[in-house]
Design an enzyme around this catalytic site. Structure first.
Site, PDB file in Angstrom:
ATOM      1  N   SER A 136       0.838  -1.197   0.000  1.00 34.85           N
ATOM      2  CA  SER A 136       0.000   0.000   0.000  1.00 34.85           C
ATOM      3  C   SER A 136       0.871   1.243   0.000  1.00 34.85           C
ATOM      4  O   SER A 136       2.009   1.223   0.486  1.00 34.85           O
ATOM      5  CB  SER A 136      -0.893   0.006   1.248  1.00 34.85           C
ATOM      6  N   TYR A 149      -1.231   0.474  10.164  1.00 35.25           N
ATOM      7  CA  TYR A 149      -1.317  -0.262   8.902  1.00 35.25           C
ATOM      8  C   TYR A 149      -0.113   0.063   8.021  1.00 35.25           C
ATOM      9  O   TYR A 149       0.502  -0.830   7.425  1.00 35.25           O
ATOM     10  CB  TYR A 149      -2.614   0.115   8.191  1.00 35.25           C
TER      11      TYR A 149
END
Length: 233
Positions: A136, A149
């Site tokens: 990501s 995250y």
């Protein structure tokens, strides 16, 4: 016939990629924790290949060993896609407020489990096999609330880079698919309308291009890959 294993394949990008590979003649082992959802996704796949659902939690060592035995019985593996991932705390907290026990769980799911699965499957990976770790932009950019995250994805990026050096016989890619209309994206923005995000199917051509072109190991962004093959973002 080439064989793939995709984690987190009950919905979203994992399910879309599994469907596309089966259409191209791959046999695809799919895994996810939700057995009913995994079977539902498998029932919707059509193609010259076969989908083999094997529900379980890849965070569990015994489950990783079971998948390794399944792959061995199939004769080996050409592609591993570590797509299963956890967003962590939702709504997204500031990093200074992040519950440390939840952060440990996040690292187990997003970093330790993918490495553990690769370790279990390594004896069964065929020469020039491909490993794709889905990452990501939160792992390379600083976004408020995305610290937990993002830290896990940054670790996954570095893990991928080191593995590429240690395993030159393989192609190891960290691929950032970009924002998608998925359950995880909705969990990141609870109550918000995310209908402007693209469907996971739109990202699949970028992954298929990597499999066809086999560029050097590294980190790739799906939107740039789609542009390189003339597919609009």
């Amino acid at each position: 016939m080439p064989i793939a294993l995709i984690t987190g394949a009950s919905r979203g990008l994992g399910a879309a990629l599994a469907s596309a590979l089966v259409e191209q003649g791959w046999d695809v082992v799919t895994t996810a924790r939700d057995e009913a959802a995994l079977q539902h996704a498998a029932d919707g796949v059509n193609g010259s290949g076969t989908v083999i659902p094997a529900a379980g939690d890849v965070g569990d060592e015994s489950e990783r060993e079971r998948l390794a035995q399944l792959v061995a019985s199939l004769g080996g593996l050409d592609l591993l896609v570590n797509n299963a991932s956890d967003l962590g705390q939702s709504p997204l907290p500031r990093l200074v407020d992040y519950p440390l026990d939840r952060l440990e769980m996040l690292m187990q799911t997003n970093v330790v489990a993918p490495l553990g699965l690769l370790q279990a499957l390594l004896p069964h990976l065929r020469d020039d096999a491909v490993v794709i770790n889905v990452t990501s932009d939160a792992g390379s950019e600083a976004y408020e609330g995305w610290g937990g995250y993002g830290a896990s994805k940054a670790a996954l990026d570095h893990l991928s880079a080191v593995l590429a050096v240690e395993l030159p016989q393989l192609r190891i890619y960290a691929v950032d698919p970009g924002d998608m209309r998925t359950r995880m994206q909705q969990d990141a923005f609870p109550g918000e309308d995310i209908s402007d995000r693209p469907e996971p199917q739109t990202v699949v051509p970028a992954f298929l291009h990597l499999l066809d072109a086999r560029p050097k190991s590294g980190r790739y962004v799906a939107s740039q890959l789609r542009e390189s093959i003339g597919v609009p973002a």
